[in-house]
Design a protein around this motif. Sequence first.
Motif, PDB file in Angstrom:
ATOM      1  N   LEU A   1       0.696  -1.201   0.068  1.00  0.00           N
ATOM      2  CA  LEU A   1       0.020   0.062  -0.191  1.00  0.00           C
ATOM      3  C   LEU A   1       0.929   1.258   0.017  1.00  0.00           C
ATOM      4  O   LEU A   1       2.131   1.146   0.527  1.00  0.00           O
ATOM      5  CB  LEU A   1      -1.081  -0.074   1.183  1.00  0.00           C
TER       6      LEU A   1
ATOM      7  N   VAL B   1      -7.536   3.478  -1.045  1.00  0.00           N
ATOM      8  CA  VAL B   1      -7.826   2.782  -0.030  1.00  0.00           C
ATOM      9  C   VAL B   1      -8.452   3.405   1.092  1.00  0.00           C
ATOM     10  O   VAL B   1      -9.476   3.307   1.808  1.00  0.00           O
ATOM     11  CB  VAL B   1      -6.633   1.826   0.368  1.00  0.00           C
TER      12      VAL B   1
ATOM     13  N   HIS C   1      -4.593  -0.609   8.709  1.00  0.00           N
ATOM     14  CA  HIS C   1      -4.272  -0.887   7.376  1.00  0.00           C
ATOM     15  C   HIS C   1      -2.890  -1.646   7.380  1.00  0.00           C
ATOM     16  O   HIS C   1      -2.700  -2.414   6.449  1.00  0.00           O
ATOM     17  CB  HIS C   1      -3.980   0.282   6.508  1.00  0.00           C
TER      18      HIS C   1
END
Length: 234
Positions: A118, A142, A158
């Motif tokens: 990410l 996201v 996350h």
Amino acid sequence: MSMLLLSLETSSPICAVALHHIPDGRLLGQSELRLEKSHSTHLTVLIEQLISNAGYVLTDLGAVAVSDGPGSYTGLRIGAAAAKGLCFALDIPLLAVGTLPALAHQVAARTPRADAYLYAPMLDARRQEVYTALYRADGTEVLAPTNLILDAGALAEHLAHSPLLCFGSGAAKFQALAGDQTNTLFLPDVQPSAVSTGELALAAYHRQQFQDVAYYEPFYLKEVYTTTPKSVSK
């Protein structure tokens, strides 16, 4: 036919411009100046020099893209004013590209095994705040752009699912709080780029995602506070 895209990046202390050929996406040139508060005096000069050095004139422009923010309030205003002025004068479309997705795109495009991470671009928002968001390598959002108050547990939910790449002018503040978290990597010296702005703007151009030139305003994310100067007693 005018088929050049001019991109402006003024959201940070870096004043940067890039020129792409719209039909094939080819980068024709770029220029940047890393001087504090240089945007108001140097942006127009950088634009003129870049276009001239590439062998074109202003009327060869087919669109202008601008970094949409968040970032420096003054820098964003200067970039927006320059872009809107060109679009009005040349009667060409205006494109706006978020600073955070452009930063994420810039890093993801150069990261091996890009899909494994990410991407957390972080821009300094003063004190213990950063402007940040989370993206996948393909640009999927996201976490929407937010002004995040940092602490050691920021973005923890996350981090439990994917390794995180953090970068940008605010990443060092998060690194100081997060310590040596095994699922977080910090990349130094990643700055907003007019080239990345242009790459995303090319895709937006082909989707005809144009801005209303008359009413466009940058995405500041949080309010700008101003104060009235105190009167001086005589």
